[in-house]
Write an enzyme that holds these catalytic residues in place. Sequence first.
Site, PDB file in Angstrom:
ATOM      1  CG  ASN A 142       3.093  -1.538  -9.684  1.00  0.00           C
ATOM      2  OD1 ASN A 142       3.904  -0.664  -9.954  1.00  0.00           O
ATOM      3  ND2 ASN A 142       2.110  -1.848 -10.506  1.00  0.00           N
ATOM      4  CB  CYS A 143       3.981  -1.568  -3.460  1.00  0.00           C
ATOM      5  SG  CYS A 143       4.029  -1.817  -1.692  1.00  0.00           S
ATOM      6  N   PRO A 144       4.297  -4.940  -3.275  1.00  0.00           N
ATOM      7  CG  PRO A 144       4.322  -6.802  -1.817  1.00  0.00           C
ATOM      8  CD  PRO A 144       3.523  -6.145  -2.942  1.00  0.00           C
ATOM      9  CG  MET A 145       6.152  -8.076  -6.534  1.00  0.00           C
ATOM     10  SD  MET A 145       6.302  -9.403  -5.309  1.00  0.00           S
ATOM     11  CE  MET A 145       7.737 -10.265  -5.907  1.00  0.00           C
ATOM     12  CG  ASP A 163       5.893   1.233  -7.043  1.00  0.00           C
ATOM     13  OD1 ASP A 163       5.250   2.308  -7.070  1.00  0.00           O
ATOM     14  OD2 ASP A 163       5.692   0.347  -6.198  1.00  0.00           O
TER      15      ASP A 163
END
Length: 80
Positions: A16-19, A43
């Site tokens: 999930n964000c920010p990955m 995501d």
Amino acid sequence: MTEYEITEMLDVKGQNCPMPVVKTKQTIDQLAKGEILKVLATDPGSMSDIAGWAETTDGVELLDQDNGDDVFTHYVRRAE
């Protein structure tokens, strides 16, 4: 959907964000100019996150995005 000559594929499904953006940046930085990275993400936020990142980042061009059923696909080119 246009077919691209993919240089590298990045699988960030389940992250999930920010990955997705972080990993996309790390990978695109390793590519030569003109090479294309295909990113697979689960995501939903990656659609706007990667688009926004590409828009504000020099040397990166978002070619296309595909909003699939469960997987979001992004095509990013290291700009010339």
